[in-house]
Design an enzyme around this catalytic site. Structure first.
Site, PDB file in Angstrom:
ATOM      1  N   CYS A 242      37.341   2.364 -22.377  1.00 45.40           N
ATOM      2  CA  CYS A 242      37.683   3.264 -21.265  1.00 45.40           C
ATOM      3  C   CYS A 242      36.440   3.567 -20.428  1.00 45.40           C
ATOM      4  O   CYS A 242      35.645   4.440 -20.785  1.00 45.40           O
ATOM      5  CB  CYS A 242      38.299   4.549 -21.811  1.00 45.40           C
ATOM      6  SG  CYS A 242      38.844   5.670 -20.508  1.00 45.40           S
TER       7      CYS A 242
ATOM      8  N   CYS B 292      36.308   7.097 -18.995  1.00 49.29           N
ATOM      9  CA  CYS B 292      35.970   8.121 -19.999  1.00 49.29           C
ATOM     10  C   CYS B 292      34.493   8.075 -20.372  1.00 49.29           C
ATOM     11  O   CYS B 292      33.840   9.111 -20.516  1.00 49.29           O
ATOM     12  CB  CYS B 292      36.778   7.904 -21.276  1.00 49.29           C
ATOM     13  SG  CYS B 292      38.510   7.550 -21.018  1.00 49.29           S
ATOM     14  N   ASP B 293      33.957   6.886 -20.591  1.00 47.90           N
ATOM     15  CA  ASP B 293      32.642   6.763 -21.230  1.00 47.90           C
ATOM     16  C   ASP B 293      31.532   6.234 -20.316  1.00 47.90           C
ATOM     17  O   ASP B 293      30.369   6.227 -20.716  1.00 47.90           O
ATOM     18  CB  ASP B 293      32.757   5.841 -22.463  1.00 47.90           C
ATOM     19  CG  ASP B 293      33.657   6.465 -23.531  1.00 47.90           C
ATOM     20  OD1 ASP B 293      33.728   7.706 -23.581  1.00 47.90           O
ATOM     21  OD2 ASP B 293      34.292   5.725 -24.294  1.00 47.90           O
TER      22      ASP B 293
END
Ligand SMILES: Cc1cc2nc3c(=O)[nH]c(=O)nc-3n(C[C@H](O)[C@H](O)[C@H](O)COP(=O)(O)OP(=O)(O)OC[C@H]3O[C@@H](n4cnc5c(N)ncnc54)[C@H](O)[C@@H]3O)c2cc1C
Length: 320
Positions: free
Chosen positions: A141, A144-145
């Site tokens: 992701c 997300c990261d």
């Protein structure tokens, strides 16, 4: 044959942010929800160490801890959280009909409403070195990261629209993005391809596959194999993003609920209604666009409200 255990008002399938949020709302609406966790109690966020973008946690939160908090909040209002997998369903087509679910091939539950929040599973390459470093620099992701790799060199695997979009997202944050495409062209739309090729800090490598992710505790590099020439070389990176697709967890609903060609459940308009009355879907299982904890939680809230309104309509019809 399965034993019929009980009849409940609201069955929630799945224990990710969507399922627990649906449970909080359903429990507060006196629907006495019963939630089955499935094989991954807490859902996808239990596979990540840091969640920095969920509102309400100014210092970020550990993924598994966030899910424990959500479970506690759902239980506080009376949700019954049970460890178990829904192994098959027999969904009613009638308004006011009773839906049946079998748990662990053994126990049958009958429910007036069903909220499906079974999520989607990110696909990985399956290399042992990749699995070893999940959470240590390997992520599925970018949104997300990606932030954790600000100013660093990373690589992304995939050639579709999602990979292209995530590559351009990373290019805004990271100093360099190496994009590995297995074929000799990208599958992404032409518009997305242009966005990628217009980014100066994305290096596109075709016919390229990850041979091994290098590093012991954290990602330090990649050995890349050219599948045409058979030649290998190594690059130094700190983050590897896998963007080769997701698989929605919808097998048990096949032939009963409407799905798109890739297996995502289809919901009606802005609602969480499926094609069957009393059956609602929320979170990643019906969303291949946003796939975030906060959007999953948002649709979990919607599913509980939709289920509550559905029950109210039926009760009104019965008493009329
Ligand atoms: C590595 C990683 C890091 C991430 N980081 C972030 C982040 O920082 N911020 C963010 O917003 N998002 C992040 N995401 C995305 C986020 O995790 C998902 O968008 C979110 O978890 C989706 O929630 P969900 O409730 O729809 O499903 P999921 O979290 O996928 O949960 C699905 C649930 O359904 C259960 N289930 C499946 N089948 C059955 C069945 N037959 N019977 C019973 N239960 C079943 C599973 O056990 C699981 O509990 C990340 C994802 C990954 C993979």
């Amino acid at each position: 044959m399965a034993d019929t255990l009980e009849r409940i008002k609201c069955l929630i399938i799945g224990s990710g942010p969507a399922g627990y949020t649906a449970a909080i709302y359903a429990a507060r609406a006196d629907m006495h929800p019963v939630l089955y966790t499935g094989m991954e109690p807490g859902g996808q966020l239990t596979t990540t160490t840091e969640v920095d973008n969920f509102p309400g946690y100014p210092d970020g939160i550990d993924g598994p801890q966030m899910m424990v908090d959500l479970q506690k909040q759902a239980e506080r209002f009376g949700t019954q959280v049970r460890i178990g997998m829904v192994t098959s369903v027999d969904l009613s087509k009638e308004i006011g009909g009773i839906h049946k679910a079998t748990i662990d091939n053994a126990t049958e539950v009958e429910a007036e409403t069903v909220i499906i929040s079974t999520g989607a599973t990110a696909k990985y390459l399956g290399l042992p070195s990749e699995q070893k470093l999940r959470g240590g620099g390997v992520s599925a992701c970018a949104v997300c990261d990606g932030f954790f790799y600000r100013g660093q060199e990373v690589a992304i695997v995939g050639g579709g629209d999602t990979a292209a979009e995530e590559a351009t997202y990373l290019a805004n944050i990271c100093s360099k993005v190496t994009m590995l495409v297995r074929g000799d062209e990208m599958r992404a739309s032409k518009a997305m391809q242009h966005r990628v090729t217009n980014c100066e800090n994305i290096e596109l490598r075709y016919n390229s596959e990850v041979d091994e992710v290098l590093g012991e505790q954290v990602v330090e590099g990649l050995r890349i194999k050219n599948n045409k020439t058979g030649e290998s070389d190594e690059i130094a990176i700190t983050g590897l993003f896998i963007a080769i697709g997701h698989k929605p967890n919808t097998e048990i609903f096949k032939d009963q609920l409407e799905m798109d060609s890739t297996g995502y459940l289809i919901t009606e308009g802005k609602s969480t209604k499926t094609n069957l009355p009393g059956v609602f879907a929320c979170g990643d299982v019906q969303d291949k666009e946003y796939r975030q904890a906060v959007t999953a939680a948002g649709t979990g809230c919607m599913a509980a409200l939709d289920a509550e309104r559905y029950l109210a309509t039926i009760e009104k019809e019965v008493t009329a």
